[in-house]
Design a protein around this motif. Structure first.
Motif, PDB file in Angstrom:
ATOM      1  N   LYS A 153      -6.541  32.330  62.653  1.00 52.61           N
ATOM      2  CA  LYS A 153      -6.640  31.319  63.716  1.00 52.61           C
ATOM      3  C   LYS A 153      -5.461  31.516  64.661  1.00 52.61           C
ATOM      4  O   LYS A 153      -4.418  30.873  64.554  1.00 52.61           O
ATOM      5  N   SER A 154      -5.630  32.424  65.598  1.00 52.58           N
ATOM      6  CA  SER A 154      -4.535  32.767  66.504  1.00 52.58           C
ATOM      7  C   SER A 154      -4.106  31.577  67.349  1.00 52.58           C
ATOM      8  O   SER A 154      -2.936  31.468  67.735  1.00 52.58           O
ATOM      9  N   TRP A 155      -5.030  30.656  67.634  1.00 55.27           N
ATOM     10  CA  TRP A 155      -4.702  29.503  68.465  1.00 55.27           C
ATOM     11  C   TRP A 155      -3.785  28.518  67.752  1.00 55.27           C
ATOM     12  O   TRP A 155      -3.235  27.614  68.374  1.00 55.27           O
ATOM     13  N   THR A 157      -1.215  29.611  65.545  1.00 57.47           N
ATOM     14  CA  THR A 157       0.015  30.243  65.081  1.00 57.47           C
ATOM     15  C   THR A 157       1.270  29.626  65.690  1.00 57.47           C
ATOM     16  O   THR A 157       2.351  29.695  65.097  1.00 57.47           O
TER      17      THR A 157
END
Length: 768
Positions: A153-155, A157
């Protein structure tokens, strides 16, 4: 015989459409139209050939000039307005305010008002708390604090690795933004739709005599609730911000009061908690402190109160955010955010308020002795449905987000990356399939009853068309249309059953949450496998159903706003809800009548003052409700020149039954006495309109049922099969032209006798 002056007098027919957004071109039966006054939102239109009718009244002898009032853009238009459907719980709660039984005791009315407003306030807190649960608990506290959940879930990090308090403070942006958006929408829609001042009373006009049958809709300030809406808007906005502040303070305070917490921070936390408690008391006091001012337009505002409340809550929220963001070494987020019990307390508070509201409403019903659906409990039942809808949406959305964060797993189970939402929300998600199953059974039983009733009506259908060669298929078609129309009169059964089932399931979810230490579906030592499987299935299915329901609701709303056919199907329910002013919940969709009713009263008053001619006020469906509301606002002299023609009207069948304090038999009887003439057309196949049923001497108001279809089979007048018109195209019936002509002739003949008497305050009135 009338004089030449009267024969040359110009008369006006003011057409008001109903649901479906009928265009002015259709209303006037002419593609060439011009707007006489108004704007793109609502306006008066006329055929281009009639634009200068006032300058040549002799050309219109014996026929009125048709004007069309188009208000469809007040409830439809841009597809983005479909997002208003997400405010459905607020609208339903506001609707409960107006469903009170008629009673003349001020204390009971006051108690009813306060209880409904407190329930509406609890719904705002519930919605903001659900947003806090999603953003601050599930995302910021649980998922961002677990490396396994953050992975992929890059959003998310940017939150990973931060201190819990700072992560939660960042997550607070969503509920704060939601609260401010609701505040902005309420304020913006007020100025766009509801900021129309009512017609001023002429200095020489005398008020009509007050009677026990006078409806509150005749009060001069009824359609101008600016002050109350502004106060409630400030209170609900403050309540939303305080909810976020509590969600920030409680986790940090729990850490600070632990054995290894900081003593200074704990003292600060308790002081802040005391300040939040004081502000909460102030919000409740403002919510309960003032009711609607209806006897005169209330121009006064409370800017200092609003600024103090908004400024105080904003300062408290900022202080809470700073307190949560303070550096606390060793603080880690474990389990759920320690504010989950708030949902159970909100639910318990709503149950207590509903119980007291039910007792007050039943007492009002018994004291007033008037009509009322569900023995006077229609308002409490509708308020219960609003609370149930808010709880189900909160639980389902929270569970859906938890499932998504856990990559489709079972939150809280062994191996899951998030603990999931609070227990109560999981239970509420689990009862959604049960509720839908029960409602499906009720619908199936009603459909069975519908088919049986259609068979019972077939002999009466054939009796209404004597001398015809009857065909079973045609007879069944007409009988089914009549049976479907009768379903409207049985709506109380469906609403009552839905309310009882919702209450039982909600109470079961609340009891299950308090008796259980785990969410439904989590393994326990003594739970059989079949119970665990059923709980898991219900929980997962409930979360998916809510997600699908929200998408379907928005899609249905967009279709209804853009497609006239869909708008005709569901428009009546939405138009009923948004007809009433925002007296209980300031965040409900705007009230279109606060624009439409002043428009009609201004038009009728200024036109009759300038041209002294009679007006046929012609209202279809919801337009008849707007027409009646506008007539009640007129001064006696103007009212003496008005004749009312209604068709497909829900005035008695819907509004009189569900809103008896405003449209009950006494109010409609008084309207008949005040008017010069009133005729009402209806069909037995119409699911919305119906007879008025006034027990008055003299010519009756109702004419009907009109034949529908116009012919059973093919005839010389109807060589092609006549369609079933049900709720629409009343103007195509010959009875419409006949009644309009009779009303115009009656008013033209009698207005000289009646208007001077009314203008002198003698109270002389004639009914026709």
């Amino acid at each position: 015989m009338r004089s030449d002056a009267v024969q040359a007098e110009l008369s006006l027919e003011l057409l008001v459409h109903g649901v479906g957004g009928t265009t002015p071109q259709t209303m006037l039966n002419d593609p060439r139209i011009t707007r006489v006054c108004g704007d793109d939102t609502a306006g008066i239109y006329r055929r281009a050939d009639d634009a200068d009718a006032e300058g040549r009244p002799g050309d219109y002898a014996g026929a009125p000039v048709p004007d069309a009032y188009s208000w469809c853009n007040l409830t439809s238009g841009d597809g983005s307005r479909a997002l208003w459907l997400l405010l459905l719980p607020f609208m339903v709660a506001n609707l409960a305010h107006w469903m009170r039984p008629p009673v003349g005791r001020g204390r009971l009315d006051r108690a009813y008002d306060v209880l409904v407003r407190l329930l509406a306030l609890s719904l705002t807190v519930l919605l903001v708390a659900a947003a806090c649960e999603v953003a601050m608990d599930l995302v910021a506290w649980q998922c961002a604090g677990n490396a396994a959940c953050v992975g992929g879930k890059s959003w998310l990090t940017f939150l990973a690795g931060g201190e819990p308090g700072r992560r939660v403070a960042a997550g607070a942006a969503l509920p704060v933004g939601l609260t401010l958006l609701l505040w902005w929408l309420s304020r913006h829609t007020w100025y766009a739709y509801e900021s129309q001042r009512p017609l001023p009373v002429p200095p020489t006009a005398q008020a009509p005599p007050a009677t026990g049958d006078a409806t509150p809709l005749s009060r001069r300030g009824f359609w101008y609730g600016r002050r109350l809406v502004a106060r409630l808007r400030a209170a609900h906005t403050a309540a939303g911000l305080l909810t976020v502040a509590v969600a920030l303070v409680v986790p940090a305070l729990q850490h600070d009061t632990a054995p290894r917490g900081g003593a200074v921070l704990a003292v600060l936390g308790w002081l802040l908690t005391g300040g939040l408690a004081g502000l909460t008391v102030a919000v409740v006091a403002v919510t309960c402190g003032m009711g609607r001012s209806e006897h005169a337009p209330d121009e006064a505002l409370d800017p200092r109160l609003a600024r103090a409340m908004m400024g105080g809550t904003a300062a408290a929220l900022l202080t809470a955010a700073l307190y949560a963001c303070w550096h606390r070494p060793g603080w880690v987020s474990v389990g759920r955010l320690p504010v989950g019990d708030a949902f159970a307390w909100i639910a318990l508070l709503q149950v207590l308020l509903l119980a007291v509201l039910g007792a007050v409403a039943h007492r009002m019903y018994r004291v007033g002795g008037g009509p009322g659906e569900l023995s006077g409990l229609a308002g409490p039942v509708v308020a219960l449905l609003a609370c149930a809808l808010g709880g189900v949406l909160s639980g389902g959305v929270a569970q859906r987000v938890a499932d998504w964060l856990d990559r489709g797993g079972m939150p809280g189970a062994a191996g899951s990356t998030v603990a999931g939402p609070p227990v109560l929300l999981s239970w509420q998600a689990a009862v959604i399939p049960v509720l839908l199953l029960v409602l499906t059974v009720v619908v199936v039983l009603r459909l069975r009853r519908l088919w049986r009733r259609a068979r019972e009506l077939m002999p009466s259908v054939e009796a209404d068309y004597p001398g015809e060669e009857h065909e079973p298929a045609r007879t069944r078609q007409i009988a089914m249309a009549r049976a479907r129309a009768e379903l409207t009169d049985q709506a109380s059964v469906f609403i009552g059953v839905t309310g009882v089932v919702s209450f039982l399931l909600g109470a079961g979810a609340l009891a299950g949450a308090w008796l259980s230490d785990a969410v439904p579906g989590e393994a326990s030592d003594g739970a059989p496998a079949v119970v665990r499987t059923a709980a898991q299935t219900a929980q997962a299915l409930g979360s998916w159903l809510v997600g699908a329901g929200v998408v379907a609701l928005i899609a249905l709303g967009r279709r209804a706003y853009r497609d006239a056919g869909a708008r005709r199907t569901i428009g009546i329910l939405w138009d009923v809800g948004t007809f009433w002013p925002r007296a209980a919940h300031p965040f409900s969709p705007p009230c279109y009548a606060e624009r439409a009713v002043p428009d009609l009263t201004w038009r009728m008053t200024t036109w009759t003052a300038a041209h002294r001619g009679p007006i046929i006020l012609s209202g279809h469906s919801q337009g008849s409700v707007l027409a009646a509301a506008a007539v009640w606002q007129l001064d006696p002299a103007t009212r003496g020149r008005i004749a009312l023609l209604t068709y497909g009207s829900p005035l008695s069948r819907l509004y009189g039954r569900w809103f008896p304090a405003y449209f009950g038999p006494g109010a409609l009887t008084a309207l008949h006495r005040d008017l010069q003439a009133w005729r009402n057309l209806w069909r037995s196949t119409d699911p919305i309109g119906g007879p008025v049923h006034l027990d008055e001497s003299g010519p009756p108001v109702d004419r009907g049922p009109l034949p529908d279809p116009a012919a059973y089979g093919r005839t010389e007048q109807h060589p092609l099969p006549a369609p079933l018109l049900t709720h629409f195209d009343y103007q195509a019936d010959p009875a419409f032209a006949a009644e309009r002509g009779a009303l115009l002739a009656w008013v033209s003949e009698h207005r000289k006798e009646v208007v001077p008497a009314q203008a002198q305050g003698s109270g002389g009135k004639s009914s026709g």
